[in-house]
Motif scaffolding. Structure first.
Motif, PDB file in Angstrom:
ATOM      1  N   MET A   1       0.847  -1.196   0.000  1.00  0.00           N
ATOM      2  CA  MET A   1       0.000   0.000   0.000  1.00  0.00           C
ATOM      3  C   MET A   1       0.881   1.244   0.000  1.00  0.00           C
ATOM      4  SD  MET A   1      -2.995   0.935   2.659  1.00  0.00           S
ATOM      5  CE  MET A   1      -3.755  -0.685   2.707  1.00  0.00           C
ATOM      6  N   ASN A   2       0.664   2.125  -0.967  1.00  0.00           N
ATOM      7  CA  ASN A   2       1.494   3.326  -0.971  1.00  0.00           C
ATOM      8  C   ASN A   2       1.038   4.345   0.069  1.00  0.00           C
ATOM      9  OD1 ASN A   2      -0.414   5.149  -1.923  1.00  0.00           O
ATOM     10  ND2 ASN A   2      -0.052   4.520  -4.034  1.00  0.00           N
ATOM     11  N   ILE A   3       1.891   5.307   0.240  1.00  0.00           N
ATOM     12  CA  ILE A   3       1.680   6.262   1.316  1.00  0.00           C
ATOM     13  C   ILE A   3       0.377   7.059   1.152  1.00  0.00           C
ATOM     14  CG2 ILE A   3       2.950   8.270   0.384  1.00  0.00           C
ATOM     15  CD1 ILE A   3       3.782   7.025   3.763  1.00  0.00           C
ATOM     16  N   ASP A   4       0.029   7.371  -0.106  1.00  0.00           N
ATOM     17  CA  ASP A   4      -1.225   8.099  -0.345  1.00  0.00           C
ATOM     18  C   ASP A   4      -2.449   7.316   0.091  1.00  0.00           C
ATOM     19  OD1 ASP A   4      -0.073  10.320  -1.271  1.00  0.00           O
ATOM     20  OD2 ASP A   4      -0.375   9.893  -3.423  1.00  0.00           O
ATOM     21  N   ASP A   5      -2.407   6.018  -0.237  1.00  0.00           N
ATOM     22  CA  ASP A   5      -3.547   5.180   0.160  1.00  0.00           C
ATOM     23  C   ASP A   5      -3.705   5.128   1.669  1.00  0.00           C
ATOM     24  OD1 ASP A   5      -4.358   4.657  -2.332  1.00  0.00           O
ATOM     25  OD2 ASP A   5      -3.238   2.749  -2.523  1.00  0.00           O
ATOM     26  N   ILE A   6      -2.563   5.005   2.344  1.00  0.00           N
ATOM     27  CA  ILE A   6      -2.616   4.964   3.811  1.00  0.00           C
ATOM     28  C   ILE A   6      -3.271   6.235   4.358  1.00  0.00           C
ATOM     29  CG2 ILE A   6      -1.205   5.018   5.919  1.00  0.00           C
ATOM     30  CD1 ILE A   6       0.717   3.107   4.455  1.00  0.00           C
ATOM     31  N   PHE A   7      -2.846   7.381   3.804  1.00  0.00           N
ATOM     32  CA  PHE A   7      -3.428   8.652   4.255  1.00  0.00           C
ATOM     33  C   PHE A   7      -4.921   8.734   3.971  1.00  0.00           C
ATOM     34  CE2 PHE A   7       0.724  10.688   5.011  1.00  0.00           C
ATOM     35  CZ  PHE A   7       0.400  11.307   6.211  1.00  0.00           C
ATOM     36  N   ARG A   8      -5.274   8.259   2.768  1.00  0.00           N
ATOM     37  CA  ARG A   8      -6.696   8.305   2.388  1.00  0.00           C
ATOM     38  C   ARG A   8      -7.527   7.485   3.383  1.00  0.00           C
ATOM     39  NH1 ARG A   8      -6.451   6.671  -3.187  1.00  0.00           N
ATOM     40  NH2 ARG A   8      -5.108   8.461  -3.476  1.00  0.00           N
ATOM     41  N   GLN A   9      -7.011   6.309   3.670  1.00  0.00           N
ATOM     42  CA  GLN A   9      -7.742   5.453   4.626  1.00  0.00           C
ATOM     43  C   GLN A   9      -7.838   6.091   6.002  1.00  0.00           C
ATOM     44  OE1 GLN A   9      -6.473   1.458   4.952  1.00  0.00           O
ATOM     45  NE2 GLN A   9      -7.673   0.835   3.168  1.00  0.00           N
ATOM     46  N   ARG A  10      -6.697   6.660   6.411  1.00  0.00           N
ATOM     47  CA  ARG A  10      -6.702   7.302   7.730  1.00  0.00           C
ATOM     48  C   ARG A  10      -7.704   8.448   7.797  1.00  0.00           C
ATOM     49  NH1 ARG A  10      -0.805   7.622  10.464  1.00  0.00           N
ATOM     50  NH2 ARG A  10      -0.673   5.397  10.856  1.00  0.00           N
ATOM     51  N   ARG A  11      -7.695   9.246   6.697  1.00  0.00           N
ATOM     52  CA  ARG A  11      -8.590  10.397   6.684  1.00  0.00           C
ATOM     53  C   ARG A  11     -10.040   9.932   6.827  1.00  0.00           C
ATOM     54  NH1 ARG A  11      -6.402  13.411   2.516  1.00  0.00           N
ATOM     55  NH2 ARG A  11      -4.856  14.177   3.962  1.00  0.00           N
ATOM     56  N   LYS A  12     -10.355   8.837   6.159  1.00  0.00           N
ATOM     57  CA  LYS A  12     -11.699   8.262   6.260  1.00  0.00           C
ATOM     58  C   LYS A  12     -12.040   7.947   7.723  1.00  0.00           C
ATOM     59  CE  LYS A  12     -13.379   5.742   2.275  1.00  0.00           C
ATOM     60  NZ  LYS A  12     -13.066   4.508   1.548  1.00  0.00           N
ATOM     61  N   ARG A  13     -11.060   7.268   8.369  1.00  0.00           N
ATOM     62  CA  ARG A  13     -11.301   6.895   9.775  1.00  0.00           C
ATOM     63  C   ARG A  13     -11.455   8.135  10.660  1.00  0.00           C
ATOM     64  NH1 ARG A  13      -6.800   3.413  11.720  1.00  0.00           N
ATOM     65  NH2 ARG A  13      -5.905   3.438   9.651  1.00  0.00           N
ATOM     66  N   TRP A  14     -10.623   9.152  10.364  1.00  0.00           N
ATOM     67  CA  TRP A  14     -10.733  10.385  11.149  1.00  0.00           C
ATOM     68  C   TRP A  14     -12.125  11.008  10.999  1.00  0.00           C
ATOM     69  CZ3 TRP A  14      -5.505  12.924   9.307  1.00  0.00           C
ATOM     70  CH2 TRP A  14      -4.429  12.228   9.927  1.00  0.00           C
TER      71      TRP A  14
ATOM     72  N   ILE B   1     -14.904   9.561  10.248  1.00  0.00           N
ATOM     73  CA  ILE B   1     -15.902   8.789  10.989  1.00  0.00           C
ATOM     74  C   ILE B   1     -15.830   9.112  12.486  1.00  0.00           C
ATOM     75  CG2 ILE B   1     -16.573   6.450  11.711  1.00  0.00           C
ATOM     76  CD1 ILE B   1     -15.691   5.556   8.849  1.00  0.00           C
ATOM     77  N   LEU B   2     -14.597   9.125  12.976  1.00  0.00           N
ATOM     78  CA  LEU B   2     -14.414   9.430  14.406  1.00  0.00           C
ATOM     79  C   LEU B   2     -14.975  10.810  14.759  1.00  0.00           C
ATOM     80  CD1 LEU B   2     -10.884   8.046  15.257  1.00  0.00           C
ATOM     81  CD2 LEU B   2     -13.010   7.588  16.508  1.00  0.00           C
ATOM     82  N   LEU B   3     -14.640  11.781  13.891  1.00  0.00           N
ATOM     83  CA  LEU B   3     -15.113  13.145  14.138  1.00  0.00           C
ATOM     84  C   LEU B   3     -16.636  13.208  14.151  1.00  0.00           C
ATOM     85  CD1 LEU B   3     -12.683  15.484  12.208  1.00  0.00           C
ATOM     86  CD2 LEU B   3     -13.360  15.674  14.605  1.00  0.00           C
ATOM     87  N   LYS B   4     -17.223  12.529  13.163  1.00  0.00           N
ATOM     88  CA  LYS B   4     -18.690  12.504  13.069  1.00  0.00           C
ATOM     89  C   LYS B   4     -19.291  11.916  14.330  1.00  0.00           C
ATOM     90  CE  LYS B   4     -19.892  12.491   8.231  1.00  0.00           C
ATOM     91  NZ  LYS B   4     -19.626  11.567   7.130  1.00  0.00           N
ATOM     92  N   GLN B   5     -18.708  10.814  14.792  1.00  0.00           N
ATOM     93  CA  GLN B   5     -19.217  10.171  16.004  1.00  0.00           C
ATOM     94  C   GLN B   5     -19.151  11.130  17.188  1.00  0.00           C
ATOM     95  OE1 GLN B   5     -16.820   6.676  16.221  1.00  0.00           O
ATOM     96  NE2 GLN B   5     -18.350   5.379  15.231  1.00  0.00           N
TER      97      GLN B   5
ATOM     98  N   THR C   1     -19.091  14.455  17.152  1.00  0.00           N
ATOM     99  CA  THR C   1     -20.079  15.527  17.085  1.00  0.00           C
ATOM    100  C   THR C   1     -21.457  15.000  17.447  1.00  0.00           C
ATOM    101  OG1 THR C   1     -19.217  15.521  14.835  1.00  0.00           O
ATOM    102  CG2 THR C   1     -19.919  17.643  15.733  1.00  0.00           C
ATOM    103  N   ALA C   2     -21.756  13.784  16.991  1.00  0.00           N
ATOM    104  CA  ALA C   2     -23.069  13.217  17.304  1.00  0.00           C
ATOM    105  C   ALA C   2     -23.238  13.100  18.813  1.00  0.00           C
ATOM    106  CB  ALA C   2     -23.215  11.849  16.657  1.00  0.00           C
ATOM    107  N   ALA C   3     -22.180  12.624  19.470  1.00  0.00           N
ATOM    108  CA  ALA C   3     -22.245  12.468  20.916  1.00  0.00           C
ATOM    109  C   ALA C   3     -22.387  13.826  21.603  1.00  0.00           C
ATOM    110  CB  ALA C   3     -21.006  11.753  21.422  1.00  0.00           C
ATOM    111  N   GLN C   4     -21.700  14.825  21.003  1.00  0.00           N
ATOM    112  CA  GLN C   4     -21.742  16.150  21.606  1.00  0.00           C
ATOM    113  C   GLN C   4     -23.068  16.857  21.379  1.00  0.00           C
ATOM    114  OE1 GLN C   4     -18.355  18.033  19.974  1.00  0.00           O
ATOM    115  NE2 GLN C   4     -16.993  17.384  21.603  1.00  0.00           N
ATOM    116  N   GLU C   5     -23.802  16.409  20.350  1.00  0.00           N
ATOM    117  CA  GLU C   5     -25.015  17.126  19.987  1.00  0.00           C
ATOM    118  C   GLU C   5     -25.977  17.260  21.151  1.00  0.00           C
ATOM    119  OE1 GLU C   5     -26.560  15.454  16.417  1.00  0.00           O
ATOM    120  OE2 GLU C   5     -25.149  16.652  15.249  1.00  0.00           O
ATOM    121  N   GLU C   6     -26.149  16.177  21.910  1.00  0.00           N
ATOM    122  CA  GLU C   6     -27.099  16.270  23.022  1.00  0.00           C
ATOM    123  C   GLU C   6     -26.430  16.861  24.237  1.00  0.00           C
ATOM    124  OE1 GLU C   6     -30.328  14.417  24.968  1.00  0.00           O
ATOM    125  OE2 GLU C   6     -29.993  12.714  23.618  1.00  0.00           O
ATOM    126  N   GLN C   7     -26.699  18.155  24.426  1.00  0.00           N
ATOM    127  CA  GLN C   7     -26.104  18.847  25.560  1.00  0.00           C
ATOM    128  C   GLN C   7     -27.181  19.608  26.306  1.00  0.00           C
ATOM    129  OE1 GLN C   7     -23.112  21.147  23.515  1.00  0.00           O
ATOM    130  NE2 GLN C   7     -21.516  19.776  24.263  1.00  0.00           N
TER     131      GLN C   7
END
Ligand SMILES: [Zn+2]
Lengths: 281, 266
Positions: A1-14, A16-20, A22-28
């Motif tokens: 896997m080249n370095i670009d692919d690794i970054f792309r995958q990581r960005r995807k995971r980030w 998802i994590l960010l979305k999760q 914000t969702a958790a933070q929404e109910e305040q």
């Protein structure tokens, strides 16, 4: 896997994590006292006590039942009493419909049977979100029926009050619910029943001046406003500002009007202790 | 003013009028040998409540009610008929005394409401009213309550849990003063006249809603009518046993649910 692919995958995971997150933070929820914004899930875990200033936020009946009663033991009673408009007050039906939608209850009172550490009880909780927890004919009738239910089955009766008083929109019918609920708990107590009246913020007017003041044992939550006439009415009458602690739970304790002020985290254990002390031998 | 044209708020004004018949005049007109009794045996005597024993056609009865003054000085002394916890506790003491001696109780209600003051709250206004409601619901002697002027809020009801509740034709009986009601519902106390109409507070309306048992006409015939009504009703009630009276009174208030259409849950 080249370095670009690794970054792309990581960005995807980030992402998802960010979305999760914000969702958790929404109910305040904002604390009405110190205005700190707290995650609702955290507040719920803390029994709706603000982790920053210790303020007691109002608790809806379902949460109250969850913290007090054994898991899965609560069975609702009288939840299908029809709504009514006894003095044909303008726009009252619409208002009730909105409130029902908002709270999910048929009026400002949830009644049922449950267990507290194994002990069967008849229990009712007012809903301060429903027209300020005011007592009209449906609330009065549910309290009356719950008291009869407890009397027939020899169960202890526990009622958590949280109310602005009598319901204005039902006129004198509401005033008569004071006489009715007072008479009901009086008869229940005369026949040997144990009535624990639990006062939460606020318990005022027609509710504090009827059944709620008639507990064999009266418990209040810290700092809860408990009074007949509200502070604003008194300030208008006497033309001066009231001291801050006036009409709050600790003030009533000092003046001999209630038995104890109990922290929310000790609510269940205190109730259980009282129930145990009254258990028939 | 013809009766048809009279609005609810006209009656509110009549009910509050300074020259309205007060409890001392009812006592003078209807009873003999009145002996006033004082104090709650806990803290003080509340002058906003008159209580005592008298005879009615030869029968000893206990009389309790709110007192309003005619002059400013009197009104200040009687706190404008606004009762404190001590007054409700005096009333309760006299009611329990009446029960002990088998005396019927007759209450006269005329109050703008329970007194909203610092001392009243500190001394348990809620508790005092609640206890009266509870005790009245189980007393084993006849109780007749007459709303003569303003019957406002829990402060009125604390003398009103009776076998028969009557109102003078122009008296009003309400959950709150129309001004208070308007300021809660519309945030505007000046809409009191409108509030008086929607609240259903007049004797005629409350009789129709079956929340009271009778309307006493006003004017010259008021005293004789009240006199014969009391004779007739006391005769009926005194034939019942204490337990029958208490049971019937309990059921009378238990029944008030507003469910007119007969539809019930459960
Ligand atoms: Zn806070």
């Amino acid at each position: 896997m080249n370095i670009d692919d690794i970054f792309r995958q990581r960005r995807k995971r980030w992402d998802i994590l960010l979305k999760q997150r914000t969702a958790a933070q929404e109910e305040q929820t904002e604390c009405p006292s110190c205005h700190a914004v707290v995650e609702t899930s955290k507040l719920r875990e803390k029994r709706w006590v603000c982790p920053h200033c210790g303020f007691y936020l109002s608790m809806d009946p379902v949460s109250r039942i969850r913290f007090v009663c054994d898991e899965g033991s609560f069975r609702e009673l009288f939840g299908n009493l029809p709504q009514q408009n006894p003095i044909k007050f303008p726009q009252y039906e619409e208002k009730l419909a909105t409130m029902r939608e908002k709270t999910g209850g048929n009026d400002a009172f949830l009644a049922g049977e449950a267990r507290i550490r194994g002990i069967r009880v008849a229990i009712g909780v007012m809903d301060s979100r429903f027209l300020m927890g005011s007592m009209g004919t449906v609330v009065g009738e549910k309290i009356a029926r719950l008291t009869e239910y407890a009397g027939k089955r020899k169960l202890p009766l526990i009622i958590f009050s949280a109310s602005g008083g009598a319901r204005m929109q039902e006129g004198l019918f509401s005033l008569m619910q004071m006489a009715k609920t007072a008479a009901m708990v009086e008869q229940f107590k005369e026949k040997g029943g144990l009535f624990i009246s639990y006062l939460t913020n606020p318990t005022t007017g027609g509710v504090s001046a009827s059944y709620a003041s008639l507990g064999d044992i009266i418990i209040a939550e810290p700092d809860a406003l408990i009074c007949f006439a509200g502070p604003r009415v008194i300030e208008q009458t006497i033309g001066q500002k009231l001291p801050k602690e006036f009409q709050h739970a600790e003030f009533l304790l000092e003046h001999g009007m209630i038995d104890m002020v109990v922290e929310r985290k000790r609510m269940r254990s205190t109730l259980h202790k009282i129930l145990k002390l009254h258990a028939s031998v | 003013m013809s009766e048809k044209k009279m609005t609810a708020y006209d009656r509110v004004k009549l009910a509050r009028a300074a020259d309205r018949t007060n409890i001392m005049e009812y006592i003078e007109a209807l009873f003999e040998d009145f002996l006033e009794l004082h104090g709650d045996r806990l803290y003080r005597d509340d002058p906003s409540i008159v209580g005592g024993i008298a005879t009615f056609h030869g029968i000893p009865v206990t009389i309790i009610g709110q007192r309003k003054g005619r002059t400013t000085e009197e009104n200040i002394r009687f706190n404008f008929g606004m009762t404190s916890p001590e007054g409700y506790r005096k009333a309760r003491r006299l009611m329990e005394q009446a029960e002990k001696f088998g005396r019927p109780i007759i209450t006269f209600i005329d109050t703008p409401g329970a007194y909203p003051g610092i001392e009243a709250e500190s001394n348990g206004q809620s508790n005092a009213i609640a206890e009266n409601l509870a005790v009245m619901s189980r007393l084993k002697v006849p109780i007749i309550a007459i709303v003569t002027g303003e019957g406002s809020s829990g402060g009125a009801l604390a003398l009103g849990v009776a076998d028969r509740v009557w109102m003078l034709e122009n008296a009003v009986y309400s959950i709150l003063s129309p001004e208070g009601f308007a300021s809660i519902i519309w945030k505007d106390a000046s809409r009191a006249a409108e509030a008086s109409t929607v609240m259903k507070i007049t004797a005629g309306e409350l009789k129709e809603l079956e929340l009271i048992d009778g309307v006493i006409p006003e004017g010259n015939r008021s005293f004789p009518i009240l006199d014969s009504l009391l004779v007739e009703t006391l005769e009926k009630l005194r034939k019942q046993s204490g337990a029958e009276l208490a049971n019937a009174r309990f059921r009378k208030f238990r029944r008030i649910d507003g469910l007119f259409d007969g539809k019930r849950g459960e």
